[in-house]
Design a protein around this motif. Sequence first.
Motif, PDB file in Angstrom:
ATOM      1  N   PRO A  98     -22.606  63.670  27.850  1.00  0.00           N
ATOM      2  CA  PRO A  98     -21.883  63.934  26.598  1.00  0.00           C
ATOM      3  C   PRO A  98     -20.780  64.963  26.817  1.00  0.00           C
ATOM      4  O   PRO A  98     -21.019  66.008  27.404  1.00  0.00           O
ATOM      5  CB  PRO A  98     -22.976  64.473  25.676  1.00  0.00           C
ATOM      6  CG  PRO A  98     -24.002  65.040  26.585  1.00  0.00           C
ATOM      7  CD  PRO A  98     -23.874  64.380  27.921  1.00  0.00           C
ATOM      8  N   PHE A  99     -19.567  64.645  26.322  1.00  0.00           N
ATOM      9  CA  PHE A  99     -18.434  65.542  26.572  1.00  0.00           C
ATOM     10  C   PHE A  99     -18.163  66.518  25.432  1.00  0.00           C
ATOM     11  O   PHE A  99     -17.448  67.475  25.619  1.00  0.00           O
ATOM     12  CB  PHE A  99     -17.156  64.739  26.815  1.00  0.00           C
ATOM     13  CG  PHE A  99     -17.286  63.722  27.890  1.00  0.00           C
ATOM     14  CD1 PHE A  99     -17.382  64.112  29.199  1.00  0.00           C
ATOM     15  CD2 PHE A  99     -17.336  62.381  27.585  1.00  0.00           C
ATOM     16  CE1 PHE A  99     -17.519  63.187  30.201  1.00  0.00           C
ATOM     17  CE2 PHE A  99     -17.470  61.441  28.574  1.00  0.00           C
ATOM     18  CZ  PHE A  99     -17.565  61.844  29.887  1.00  0.00           C
ATOM     19  N   GLY A 100     -18.672  66.214  24.239  1.00  0.00           N
ATOM     20  CA  GLY A 100     -18.336  67.088  23.131  1.00  0.00           C
ATOM     21  C   GLY A 100     -19.227  66.838  21.940  1.00  0.00           C
ATOM     22  O   GLY A 100     -20.176  66.053  22.022  1.00  0.00           O
ATOM     23  N   VAL A 101     -18.922  67.513  20.816  1.00  0.00           N
ATOM     24  CA  VAL A 101     -19.742  67.354  19.616  1.00  0.00           C
ATOM     25  C   VAL A 101     -19.763  65.880  19.196  1.00  0.00           C
ATOM     26  O   VAL A 101     -18.790  65.156  19.406  1.00  0.00           O
ATOM     27  CB  VAL A 101     -19.199  68.208  18.451  1.00  0.00           C
ATOM     28  CG1 VAL A 101     -19.566  69.651  18.675  1.00  0.00           C
ATOM     29  CG2 VAL A 101     -17.723  68.034  18.302  1.00  0.00           C
ATOM     30  N   PRO A 102     -20.885  65.418  18.619  1.00  0.00           N
ATOM     31  CA  PRO A 102     -20.923  64.018  18.189  1.00  0.00           C
ATOM     32  C   PRO A 102     -19.962  63.765  17.030  1.00  0.00           C
ATOM     33  O   PRO A 102     -20.206  64.209  15.911  1.00  0.00           O
ATOM     34  CB  PRO A 102     -22.377  63.799  17.788  1.00  0.00           C
ATOM     35  CG  PRO A 102     -22.970  65.139  17.623  1.00  0.00           C
ATOM     36  CD  PRO A 102     -22.173  66.092  18.421  1.00  0.00           C
ATOM     37  N   VAL A 103     -18.876  63.091  17.289  1.00  0.00           N
ATOM     38  CA  VAL A 103     -17.902  62.733  16.248  1.00  0.00           C
ATOM     39  C   VAL A 103     -17.841  61.217  16.191  1.00  0.00           C
ATOM     40  O   VAL A 103     -17.908  60.560  17.230  1.00  0.00           O
ATOM     41  CB  VAL A 103     -16.483  63.223  16.605  1.00  0.00           C
ATOM     42  CG1 VAL A 103     -15.584  63.171  15.390  1.00  0.00           C
ATOM     43  CG2 VAL A 103     -16.531  64.575  17.227  1.00  0.00           C
ATOM     44  N   PRO A 280     -15.786  81.643  13.870  1.00  0.00           N
ATOM     45  CA  PRO A 280     -16.364  80.641  12.972  1.00  0.00           C
ATOM     46  C   PRO A 280     -15.746  79.269  13.225  1.00  0.00           C
ATOM     47  O   PRO A 280     -14.572  79.175  13.582  1.00  0.00           O
ATOM     48  CB  PRO A 280     -15.996  81.176  11.572  1.00  0.00           C
ATOM     49  CG  PRO A 280     -14.866  82.095  11.785  1.00  0.00           C
ATOM     50  CD  PRO A 280     -15.020  82.659  13.162  1.00  0.00           C
ATOM     51  N   PRO A 281     -16.534  78.196  13.079  1.00  0.00           N
ATOM     52  CA  PRO A 281     -15.994  76.849  13.327  1.00  0.00           C
ATOM     53  C   PRO A 281     -14.917  76.504  12.309  1.00  0.00           C
ATOM     54  O   PRO A 281     -14.973  76.923  11.147  1.00  0.00           O
ATOM     55  CB  PRO A 281     -17.216  75.949  13.187  1.00  0.00           C
ATOM     56  CG  PRO A 281     -18.190  76.736  12.380  1.00  0.00           C
ATOM     57  CD  PRO A 281     -17.940  78.164  12.670  1.00  0.00           C
ATOM     58  N   PHE A 287     -10.168  69.305  14.972  1.00  0.00           N
ATOM     59  CA  PHE A 287      -9.970  70.571  15.657  1.00  0.00           C
ATOM     60  C   PHE A 287     -11.244  70.988  16.366  1.00  0.00           C
ATOM     61  O   PHE A 287     -11.237  71.402  17.518  1.00  0.00           O
ATOM     62  CB  PHE A 287      -9.539  71.628  14.635  1.00  0.00           C
ATOM     63  CG  PHE A 287      -8.450  72.488  15.150  1.00  0.00           C
ATOM     64  CD1 PHE A 287      -7.141  72.041  15.142  1.00  0.00           C
ATOM     65  CD2 PHE A 287      -8.736  73.736  15.677  1.00  0.00           C
ATOM     66  CE1 PHE A 287      -6.136  72.836  15.641  1.00  0.00           C
ATOM     67  CE2 PHE A 287      -7.732  74.533  16.182  1.00  0.00           C
ATOM     68  CZ  PHE A 287      -6.428  74.081  16.168  1.00  0.00           C
ATOM     69  N   ASP A 288     -12.404  70.832  15.658  1.00  0.00           N
ATOM     70  CA  ASP A 288     -13.678  71.198  16.278  1.00  0.00           C
ATOM     71  C   ASP A 288     -13.964  70.329  17.499  1.00  0.00           C
ATOM     72  O   ASP A 288     -14.407  70.830  18.538  1.00  0.00           O
ATOM     73  CB  ASP A 288     -14.815  71.048  15.263  1.00  0.00           C
ATOM     74  CG  ASP A 288     -14.871  72.241  14.332  1.00  0.00           C
ATOM     75  OD1 ASP A 288     -14.375  73.306  14.743  1.00  0.00           O
ATOM     76  OD2 ASP A 288     -15.400  72.114  13.214  1.00  0.00           O
TER      77      ASP A 288
END
Lengths: 348, 176
Positions: A98-103, A280-281, A287-288
């Motif tokens: 996994p490369f990043g937040v689940p989007v 903060p996110p 962006f996140d």
Amino acid sequence: MTIVQFILWSVLKVAVVTVVMLLAVAYTVLLERKLVGRIQNRWGPSRVGPFGLLQPLVDGAKSFLKEDIIPTGVYRPLYLIAPILALGCALISIGVVPFGVPVSVAGSPPLFQIANVNIGLLVILAVTSIGVYGIALAGWSSNSKYSLLGALRSSAQLVSYELALGLSLVGVVLRAGSLNLRVIVEQQATQGMLSWNVFGGMQFVAFFIYLMAAYAETNRSPFDLPEAESELTGGYHTEYSSMKFAMFFMAEYANMITVGCVATLLFFGGWTSPFGDLIPPFENVFFDAGLSLFWFVLKVFSFLFLYVWVRGTLPRFRYDQLMNFGWRWLMPLAILNIVATSLWLAYR
Amino acid sequence: MHLILFLVFAGFCLVGAINLLLQSHPINSALSLIVVMVSLAVLYLLLGAEFLAAAQVIVYAGAIMVLFTFVIMLLNASREERTLGSRAALRVGFPSVVAILAIIATVILHTQGLGVARLSDGITSTEELSAVLFTKLLLPFEVTSVLILIAILGAVALAGHDARDPQGIRERTGGK
């Protein structure tokens, strides 16, 4: 989501990840040449494009256009399969990272990961262990003493260090209680840098064992005996030329990138920010997502940097030193780490 | 979908197994065995046993078969010689293979209380597997691990040098 949509999304993700991976491989080669150049007080490639940035593309074109020589004495079927096996296995294991937040966009499955598997960590280990055959078969089928010696060294080294590598990961798995890479990262996401496994999780011993075993697994200096130029000319790929040689070369760098990704995910909090909630996110999804991708790439890049730095600094081990180190030091240390981690978790 | 995958990989498995017997070169046989092992892993996965599938690939295809190929490469074993087969094998061997297969099949089909797994079963997670392994099946599990430990110690004792002769000089010079 219908099955057609699922297949289309999967094909798209696989295509994008493969292209990015191959580009990353090409530019890791350039990074290595530039950095080793600077370490040795010279410039490295600097003529093709600005700062030599187009060098990987030209190198790729050169390998495509070169004459493809197949020596007469080789065992053809295996000689042809070996580079495909090596590169294929090197590229497959990135599929569970996994490369990043689940989007997800417009009802797609989560982007930034091709497949979210429950046993992601084991899949990576399994694919890596199959990758040995690429090297072993290349050496054997080339019908040359240098290749055979390189392949023998490589198989012995990979089998020995795989144990230490697998055992060093057990501590992390014990802490997360799961083999799923996403779960392992999310377990480290609570306090920023302090909750990363390597610092807050007290897994630094495991991290160093992993790092050394991984250097040996990827045949990188100081454990690059399978392709020691001064003894074996080129090791297992001595008899390969043109694109087939390039495939082994790419497989090695793809494996380096995978090792960097796994170290990032398991010990350095994956895509999470080192500052935790101090920053903060943003309330913006894109962006996140971009920020998580940035942290991930930065961490993997620092591992690649470390790889090159080590190569530029340390001399090669002798073969008996390598085996002694793997069996007598790394493996007992890894077992001790498992015992200590289990005791700590039971005590808590 | 499950059925198609099952047919494909069962086919791979059978072709690999037959190829393993037909090939005359040991390295080709070893590679066919790897194909068999990996396709078996996929079949386990189709039955929902993901941990078993991964362990199959890591242990059998990744470790044991690497040693096989390592030994073949080290000894540089060449093609085996073809014979027409002995008459004993034809008259006794094939009927007894059929008989043994028939006995095993009847025993398995008639035993009650064996678990049933279907192709479309959900995935059994590693947690569930380990819970069973460390509670219900603890004794067999531990006994197996002790057995493996004994085997490792035996291998070390057999391969290790004599305590009075740590350099192995006597072995190499034939006791002189």
